[in-house]
Enzyme design. Structure first.
Site, short mmCIF file in Angstrom:
data_model
loop_
_atom_site.label_atom_id
_atom_site.label_comp_id
_atom_site.label_asym_id
_atom_site.label_seq_id
_atom_site.Cartn_x
_atom_site.Cartn_y
_atom_site.Cartn_z
N ASP A 219 3.91 -5.44 8.17
CA ASP A 219 2.93 -4.61 7.45
C ASP A 219 2.02 -3.88 8.43
O ASP A 219 1.56 -4.46 9.42
CB ASP A 219 2.09 -5.56 6.57
CG ASP A 219 1.21 -4.83 5.59
OD1 ASP A 219 1.76 -4.09 4.75
OD2 ASP A 219 -0.02 -5.00 5.65
N GLU B 191 6.72 -1.16 9.27
CA GLU B 191 6.08 -0.23 8.34
C GLU B 191 5.07 0.55 9.17
O GLU B 191 3.95 0.11 9.40
CB GLU B 191 5.34 -0.97 7.20
CG GLU B 191 4.84 0.02 6.16
CD GLU B 191 3.42 -0.23 5.63
OE1 GLU B 191 3.04 0.40 4.64
OE2 GLU B 191 2.69 -1.04 6.22
C1 BGC Z 1 1.16 -2.52 2.26
C2 BGC Z 1 0.20 -2.25 1.18
C3 BGC Z 1 -1.10 -2.95 1.56
C4 BGC Z 1 -1.59 -2.52 2.94
C5 BGC Z 1 -2.60 -3.45 3.48
C6 BGC Z 1 0.53 -1.77 3.38
O1 BGC Z 1 0.98 -0.78 3.92
O2 BGC Z 1 2.46 -2.06 2.01
O3 BGC Z 1 0.65 -2.66 -0.07
O4 BGC Z 1 -2.09 -2.63 0.62
O5 BGC Z 1 -0.54 -2.51 3.86
O6 BGC Z 1 -2.00 -4.67 3.81
#
Ligand code: BGC
Length: 586
Positions: free
Chosen positions: A222, A298
């Site tokens: 994340d 991500e």
């Molecule tokens: C996740 C989100 C989350 C954020 C903070 C992201 O990119 O996919 O759903 O709110 O990170 O953790």
């Protein structure tokens, strides 16, 4: 004319991507994102759970995906739907127990599916033991040094240490009673960790091992581009979003909270951790579950070359290609993103990882039906009843075409639960039902992401449409979901579910994920026309984004995202907003 006459299977073509000689599973896998709150609810409390996932898991094996990625199920006060983790080594009672997680991993492996879990390293929950300890400890203490505590500016330190904004809206700093401020790029209940602190690094390597020992096949990381901040936490003038922007002089205007060089060192050390587990590989069955554990970034960074830096050979394995997700629905935009993404990832020897939907963006069946889909640009942060509504039928037709194009591309691909049913966003969710912290923190300026997180319809009737047996729901389902339920589509020719099953089976049989790729010439500017050199022979991939139908090349029609246009006898044509896969006659 969109298609010149006399097209033959030997259409001119220009190669631009060469297949990599590797059987590593993750280079061409299709991975299905399960959002545990909303997939299947065994205990009937209105939130999905791990036993619910275990019970429904044969559905995924039957769909034809290779793996599932689970959004967080850890102990959490759920202020950001579990992306606020209070204990990384246990399961929240909302979702089940650690024994359920073990059983889930075992069941997936039995079914030949790999399991990726979500790791949230940028921040913890404010209820994590470390943050509680930090709150109780004095400024300058070791406990505070795990987070980004700073004194404020101005008289009495009353102003935040810098001008950063939270991605969810409002200031990125909150103040404790003793006057110190702490940084949170997201909600105030999600304090950012200080990744220059060796304790933080050691702790997360230990968390990786904890789950690797339990048998997970990898981690979706994340906010992978956010862990390291520029020294001194300098002010940042521009509007703050989660995307690290491209542009002239990007090195000098780089946002100090995103895509800093230091993040790569962290992923190199994590790769060393996961590689140790690769030693478990059984030489005879290199593709067996457990053969190679992976890291998935991500990282909302621009341009694609920046994202490719996360998947250099000694770093992560995959990085979501958000440039594809946000591309305009035009042939030129799609062509550009396909060639640029493959070029950037090929340069570092990594697969390109395609994606169209996830739990943070408006579902693509809705996005592509919104006015302006052809202009692309930024993805809207939610759609509400007061906004222009999508053309649902058009959105679905285009979504099917977009997916059929995506699943033909070499590399890996991610599906988001429910897209295989053609589910639209809930665009008329009552405001008093919204739960995304974005809605509150932005003072309702942004509706947030609830509309793409609605519980899945399994049955066309009954309580909660088969999501559970009690009818309780953490977010209400729109009326349109009944007709789109799994049981209403299973075995129904032409349904979106059957289209996905067919595409996934063919993709695997024809090995499209491992193919070389060339442009197929002669189709004009409004058609994305590709020739995939699969191990089983050449396949033409055509997506028509023009204003009129185009002819198909000679060969066997393998799949089409929608009905073909009858055309002159014996020569069906590809309608607008439709994708076809044609095995070219040799
Ligand atoms: C996740 C989100 C989350 C954020 C903070 C992201 O990119 O996919 O759903 O709110 O990170 O953790």
């Amino acid at each position: 004319m969109p298609r010149p006459s006399g097209l033959s299977p030997r259409l001119a073509h220009q190669p631009f991507h060469r297949a990599v000689a590797s059987t590593a599973w993750w280079r061409h896998a299709v991975i299905y994102q399960v959002y545990p709150r909303s997939w299947s609810d065994a205990d009937g409390d209105g939130h999905g759970d791990l036993p619910g996932i275990i019970a429904r898991m044969p559905y995924l094996a039957d769909l034809g995906v290779d793996a599932l990625w689970l959004s967080p199920f850890y102990v959490s006060p759920q202020h950001d739907a579990g992306y606020d983790v209070a204990d990384y080594r246990d399961v929240d009672p909302l979702f089940g127990t650690l024994a359920d997680a073990d059983a889930l991993i075992a069941r997936a492996h039995e079914l030949g599916l790999r399991v990726l879990i979500d790791l949230v390293p940028n921040h913890t929950s404010s209820e994590h033991a470390w943050f509680r300890e930090a709150v109780g400890a004095p400024p300058g203490s070791e406990a505070r040094a795990r987070y980004l505590f700073r004194d404020g500016r101005g008289p009495g330190g009353a102003r935040p240490p810098n001008n950063w904004r939270s991605v969810f809206g409002g200031e990125a700093w909150s103040r404790l009673d003793d006057g110190q401020w702490y940084l949170h790029l997201f909600d105030a209940t999600q304090p950012d960790l200080d990744w220059t602190n060796p304790q933080v690094r050691a702790e997360f390597e230990d968390i990786l091992r904890f789950w690797l020992d339990r048998g997970v096949d990898g981690f979706r990381v994340d906010v992978a581009h956010g862990l390291v901040k520029a020294p001194g936490l300098p002010d940042w003038g521009a509007e703050q979003e989660m995307l690290s922007p491209a542009g002239e002089g990007v090195e000098t205007t780089h946002p100090p909270m995103w895509d800093q060089e230091g993040v790569h060192d962290i992923y190199r050390s994590w790769r060393r951790v996961t590689s140790n587990y690769d030693l478990d590989t059984t030489p005879d069955t290199p593709d067996a579950p457990g053969a190679e554990r992976i890291l998935v970034a991500e990282a909302w960074v621009d341009p694609v070359e920046r994202a490719a830096r996360y998947v250099r050979p000694d770093e992560m394995h995959q990085a979501f290609n958000f440039a594809y997700l946000t591309a305009a629905w035009t042939a030129s935009a799609l062509r550009a993103v396909i060639v640029e993404s493959l070029r950037a990832n090929d340069a570092v020897g990594a697969p390109t990882t395609w994606v169209l939907s996830n739990h943070d963006v408006v579902r693509h069946a809705t996005r592509l039906g919104l006015p302006g889909a052809g202009e692309g640009g930024r993805n809207p942060h939610g759609v509400g009843a007061g906004d222009p509504q999508p053309d649902t039928a058009l959105g679905l037709i285009r979504a099917r075409a977009a997916t059929a194009l995506m699943l033909a591309l070499p590399g890996a691909a991610y599906l988001y639960q429910g897209e295989e049913l053609g589910l639209p966003e809930h665009t008329t969710l009552p405001d008093d039902k919204r739960q995304d912290p974005t809605y509150v923190r932005s003072a309702h300026a942004e509706l947030g992401r609830d509309g793409c997180r609605i519980p899945i319809p399994w049955e066309p009737t009954g309580p909660a449409l088969g999501f559970n047996q009690t009818g309780r729901l953490w977010l209400p389902q729109p009326a349109s979901y009944a007709a789109l339920a799994v049981d209403a589509q299973r075995g129904v020719e032409g349904s979106t579910l059957e289209l996905y099953r067919r595409l996934l089976r063919l993709r695997r049989d024809v090995a499209l994920g491992r193919a070389s790729l060339a442009w197929l010439e002669g189709y004009g500017p409004d058609v994305v026309a590709l020739r995939s050199e699969s191990a089983r022979g050449p396949v033409a991939i055509l997506t028509n984004l023009g204003a009129q139908p185009v002819g198909l090349p000679e060969g066997e029609l393998l799949a089409a995202s929608g009905p073909l246009d009858a055309g002159p006898p014996g020569t069906p044509r590809l309608p607008v907003d439709t994708t076809a896969w044609v095995a070219l006659s040799m």
